[in-house]
Motif scaffolding. Sequence first.
Motif: not given
Length: 188
Positions: A41, A74, A76-77, A110-111, A113, A115, A117, A119-120, A123
């Motif tokens: 992160t 990354s 996934c949120e 950006y990865a 965080r 995320q 995919q 939005r990544l 961004q």
Amino acid sequence: MNQSRIATLIRELLVEIGENPDREGLQRTPERVAAAWAELTRGYREDPTTLINGAVFSAEANNMIIARDIEVYSMCEHHMMPFFGRCHIGYIARDMVIGVSKLARLVDMYARRLQIQERLTAQIAHAVQSAVNAEGVGVVMSCRHLCMMMRGVEKHESVMTTSSVLGSFHHVQSTRLEFLHLIGSPKP
Ligand code: ZN
């Protein structure tokens, strides 16, 4: 980031899933997980301006510049599980270009965080656009999501592809097609 607080939470998580956090293999796991999450992160503690740090150069170029096969890792949120694959970035410079290693670091920033995919991808496109004031930018990313592969529907082979196109990549079809032709069919 308070790593000892995270270690405490991980220890509680181990208990809740039915583990014994005091058994030999798990004794230092909470600290290791906390250190790993600090790295996974770290993008929250970075910003694009500092990261690019002047690595933008004047250039006459007005042709398309492509960086292919940038690795993406990354989380996934929705499930806090990894997704990973490759990203391809193209842009048409007006009078500035950016070093290719900085493109890769922007992707990482950006990865690293939580995320989704989509939005990544967007961004990264906007960051490139604003870094070099490009005439147009295209980003295509193909990733495998462990939350899909290991749980729920268990679609082991499914790959998700997302794209984000700005400027001429958005409104000039020949530019968009040239970009897609140059990156070939993306593979994760
Ligand atoms: Zn997920």
